[in-house]
Design an enzyme around this catalytic site. Structure first.
Site, PDB file in Angstrom:
ATOM      1  N   SER A 171       6.481 -15.960  85.018  1.00  0.00           N
ATOM      2  CA  SER A 171       5.590 -16.169  86.165  1.00  0.00           C
ATOM      3  C   SER A 171       4.653 -14.983  86.336  1.00  0.00           C
ATOM      4  O   SER A 171       4.997 -13.846  86.004  1.00  0.00           O
ATOM      5  CB  SER A 171       6.424 -16.333  87.434  1.00  0.00           C
ATOM      6  OG  SER A 171       5.574 -16.314  88.573  1.00  0.00           O
TER       7      SER A 171
ATOM      8  N   TYR B 206      12.421 -12.825  93.567  1.00  0.00           N
ATOM      9  CA  TYR B 206      11.982 -13.747  92.519  1.00  0.00           C
ATOM     10  C   TYR B 206      11.107 -13.021  91.498  1.00  0.00           C
ATOM     11  O   TYR B 206      11.306 -13.134  90.280  1.00  0.00           O
ATOM     12  CB  TYR B 206      11.197 -14.892  93.183  1.00  0.00           C
ATOM     13  CG  TYR B 206      10.508 -15.847  92.238  1.00  0.00           C
ATOM     14  CD1 TYR B 206      11.226 -16.848  91.580  1.00  0.00           C
ATOM     15  CD2 TYR B 206       9.135 -15.774  92.011  1.00  0.00           C
ATOM     16  CE1 TYR B 206      10.597 -17.730  90.721  1.00  0.00           C
ATOM     17  CE2 TYR B 206       8.496 -16.662  91.155  1.00  0.00           C
ATOM     18  CZ  TYR B 206       9.226 -17.642  90.518  1.00  0.00           C
ATOM     19  OH  TYR B 206       8.604 -18.516  89.671  1.00  0.00           O
TER      20      TYR B 206
END
Ligand SMILES: Cc1cc2nc3c(=O)[nH]c(=O)nc-3n(C[C@H](O)[C@H](O)[C@H](O)COP(=O)(O)OP(=O)(O)OC[C@H]3O[C@@H](n4cnc5c(N)ncnc54)[C@H](O)[C@@H]3O)c2cc1C
Lengths: 441, 247
Positions: free
Chosen positions: B138, B151
């Site tokens: 990501s 995250y």
């Protein structure tokens, strides 16, 4: 956030929730408050705009089953027609009925009971649906067909999402030899000639007329397109190299809403003139790809933006054959007099009705005209409505954004029966669109 | 199945995983869909079989059961040509700050589970002398931000792990590609306000991954090229300024 139908009129504030599986549909229906199914949003007006929550079904996009013997395909309701064609055409199969764009969902095709250029021989899409699964107002998952829950099945075909949410659909594909269409173009000097040509095309598979609504020639100067699925023997060498080619997505796109002044009577009549001349020169027989034949406008992404941010409406009516030439003539004369810039006017002969309770098709001529939204065009559309109901016709709900309840009730004989059916099933409290509110459904 | 290439998609019921699987199936690959929700994986596999007339198989699998990784891979009966890992969860940053178990679950699902699994697959592919690994990480891993650093740090770990894997096995015929999708319209981002211009559809991710992994053999891709620029800028904001930003 806000969203709208294809005509960008009216717009609604709120969110479009995406659902991804049938269990989520049940949860959403039982969540309380009114809901409405939303497919690809290709209906023009307010049919797919929820009065409460609007549930986007594009996430239900799985193929479920295919039966080689019967050619029955079962897909989830959010599967796009384009995806069906991409998957089945290479195998020599084609959907039995397609509307003028392939960017619609199968659920939306059922709810609108869409008709194609072959309605006079094949009926509407619903005629080819053998079964469907519906989530009802109580959250029950109900299988419907002509033999099972037949009344609910009939009300759901063309029922504009007002009986429940369709989660999957089984329909029958037709075999084709190629991805091409043998197209015949004929020109007609006026409306009467166009109507006669459509009548004479009753034994042809596909037929439609494009009318020059602002014709400098006779009123209703037209081009009639007839088509048959081409056989291998019809193809030239180049086409024969890939007889079942599905084709590629559009390259051209309209990047934003064009300012209103780009569209006026002048540009529209120039376009109409050009279109007529280009095609009239091509009179006679040609073999063309299925994409330009069935979905000419899909080649330009977001073409609805050419009408500017106020949006546009489509006025589509059907008029029973008896008395249709007088009514259509009156409508075209009125439009020409008001001088409205319509780029697109389409005339087609529909076969016997097979419409469900509030489905659109009935035997007669259907005329569809696009208008950019303005106070003048809304007044004009209302005047056209009066001609339609006076001649026993009605308006297509998938295109409608503005007819009033009186016009609707005059056109749809089963309107009250549909209301009663909805009330009894508990559906009138649960499934509500801006359109159903307007029409008192 | 002779000569047909096989892809293993780990996380085959996620929107991105399914979109990638569809792209490979469309290109004629045999697809193994591995996911925790076996019913859903089977429905997706059925869709692939019907649409593309190829072979597709659903396999039940949980990336967090580290002790079963090797057994799962043995059980496949073959080593795929390409393995794509889309496993991850967004989690809830606020909850993670108050609840260490939740924070640990985010770290495991985005870093520990996927990294150890892909490491094992890379070793097996190296032993065979050939293979492609695609790890979906990501942009959140490019720089830690206050709004999602649990995250983000797990993804940063995965990005570094993939980069190390690429370096370690480059000489042994194993190609490792890192994907940073940017914003994608999926179940994970449902309800968030996503800027349309820099948000991709799952189908775009599928096409980009296939092209980059199988045609041009890229090392690191952002699905929409504009993200490379955005992350370049974000990466260059000096720390003393960055810490004052609400990001
Ligand atoms: C360029 C163009 C050409 C067209 N040509 C034709 C044509 O030739 N013939 C024709 O008949 N139509 C035509 N249409 C209209 C179009 O085919 C219909 O509006 C179609 O139903 C749109 O499908 P959709 O998935 O976009 O549905 P939406 O517009 O999203 O929804 C339409 C209706 O279906 C309901 N609905 C959608 N999904 C479900 C579901 N799963 N369960 C229950 N209800 C549901 C909605 O509640 C709504 O009432 C055309 C439209 C365009 C834009």
């Amino acid at each position: 956030m806000s969203f709208a139908g294809w005509g960008n009129f009216p717009r609604r504030q709120g969110e479009l929730e995406t659902l991804r599986d049938p269990a989520a549909v049940r949860r959403a229906v039982l969540g309380g408050g009114p809901v409405l199914a939303h497919g690809a949003g290709r209906s023009y007006g307010d049919a797919a705009l929820g009065a409460g929550r609007t549930l986007g079904l594009r996430g239900l996009d799985r193929f479920l089953a295919y039966d080689e013997a019967s050619r029955d395909l079962t897909v989830e309701a959010g599967v796009m027609l384009s995806d069906v064609i991409d998957a089945v055409l290479p195998r020599g199969l084609f959907p039995p009925v397609v509307p003028g764009t392939r960017y619609v969902t199968i659920g939306g095709m059922v709810a609108s009971n869409v008709h194609g250029k072959n309605h006079h021989v094949a009926g509407a899409f619903g005629a080819h649906v053998s079964a469907l699964t519906l989530v009802t107002a109580q959250g029950d998952v109900v299988r419907c067909s002509r033999g099972e829950n037949a009344q609910l099945f009939r009300a759901t075909i063309g029922g504009m999402g007002l009986t429940g949410i369709v989660t999957d659909v089984t329909f029958r594909l037709i075999p084709v030899e190629t991805a091409f269409i043998r197209q015949e173009t004929l020109s007609a000097p006026d409306l009467a000639a166009a109507m006669r040509l459509l009548e004479e095309s009753r034994n042809r598979t596909y037929s439609v007329a494009w009318i020059d609504g602002l014709g400098k020639g006779g009123l209703g100067r037209a081009l009639v397109f007839r088509g048959e699925h081409a056989l291998r023997a019809d193809l030239d060498d180049d086409q024969a190299r890939a007889p079942l080619r599905t084709g590629t997505p559009p390259r051209l796109a309209v990047p934003f809403h064009l300012p209103a002044f780009t569209l006026n009577r002048l540009s529209a009549s120039a376009f109409n003139e050009l279109y007529y001349r280009m095609n009239a020169r091509r009179e006679g027989m040609r073999v063309v790809g299925y994409l330009p034949y069935f979905f000419p406008l899909d080649g330009v992404a977001h073409w609805n933006r050419i009408y500017g941010s106020r949006g546009f409406i489509q006025h589509q009516c059907v008029i029973p054959r008896a008395g249709s030439s007088a009514a259509l003539g009156e409508m075209l004369a009125l439009i020409a007099r008001e001088g409205n810039p319509s780029f697109l006017t389409v005339l087609k002969l529909l076969g016997p009705g097979d419409a469900g309770m509030i489905g659109f098709p009935m035997e007669g001529f259907t005329l569809a005209i696009d208008f950019p939204v303005s106070d003048d065009t809304l007044r004009l559309a209302a005047a056209l409505d009066r001609i339609v109901v006076a001649s026993g016709g009605r308006l297509y709900l998938a295109k409608d954004a503005r007819q009033d309840r009186g016009i609707f009730d005059a056109g749809y004989g089963e309107a009250d029966a549909f209301r009663a059916f909805r009330a009894e099933a508990g559906a009138s409290a649960r499934f509500r669109s801006l359109q159903s509110e307007r029409l008192g459904l | 199945m002779s000569g047909q290439r096989t892809v293993l998609v780990l996380g085959g019921t996620s929107d991105i995983g399914f979109a990638i699987a569809r792209r490979y199936a469309e290109q004629g690959w045999t697809v193994l869909l591995a996911a925790r929700d076996a019913d859903r994986a089977e429905r997706n596999a059925n869709d692939l079989r019907l649409r593309y007339r190829g072979e597709a198989v659903a396999v039940a699998f949980d990336a967090l059961s580290l002790e079963f990784h090797a057994r799962f891979l043995d059980g496949l009966g073959m080593l795929p040509d390409t393995a794509v890992c889309v496993i991850g969860v967004l989690g809830d940053q606020a909850r993670a700050e108050a609840d260490p178990d939740h924070a640990a679950a985010i770290l495991r699902a985005n870093f520990e589970g996927p990294a150890l699994l892909l490491g094992e697959i890379a070793r097996r592919m190296a032993a065979r002398g050939r293979g492609t690994i695609v790890g979906v990480s990501s942009v959140a891993g490019d720089r830690g931000r206050g709004s999602n650093y649990v995250y983000g740090s797990a993804k940063a770990g995965l990005t570094a792990f993939l980069s190390g894997l690429r370096n370690r096995f480059a000489g042994q015929g194993v190609h490792v590609m890192t994907v940073k999708p940017g914003f994608v319209r999926t179940a994970m981002t449902e309800g968030m306000k996503l800027p349309g211009q820099i948000t991709a559809e799952p189908g775009q991710v599928g096409r980009a991954v296939y092209r980059a992994a199988e045609k041009s053999r890229r090392n690191v891709i952002y699905v929409l090229p504009v993200w490379r620029l955005i992350m370049l800028i974000i990466g260059h904001i000096p720390e003393f300024l960055f810490k004052k930003l609400k990001l």
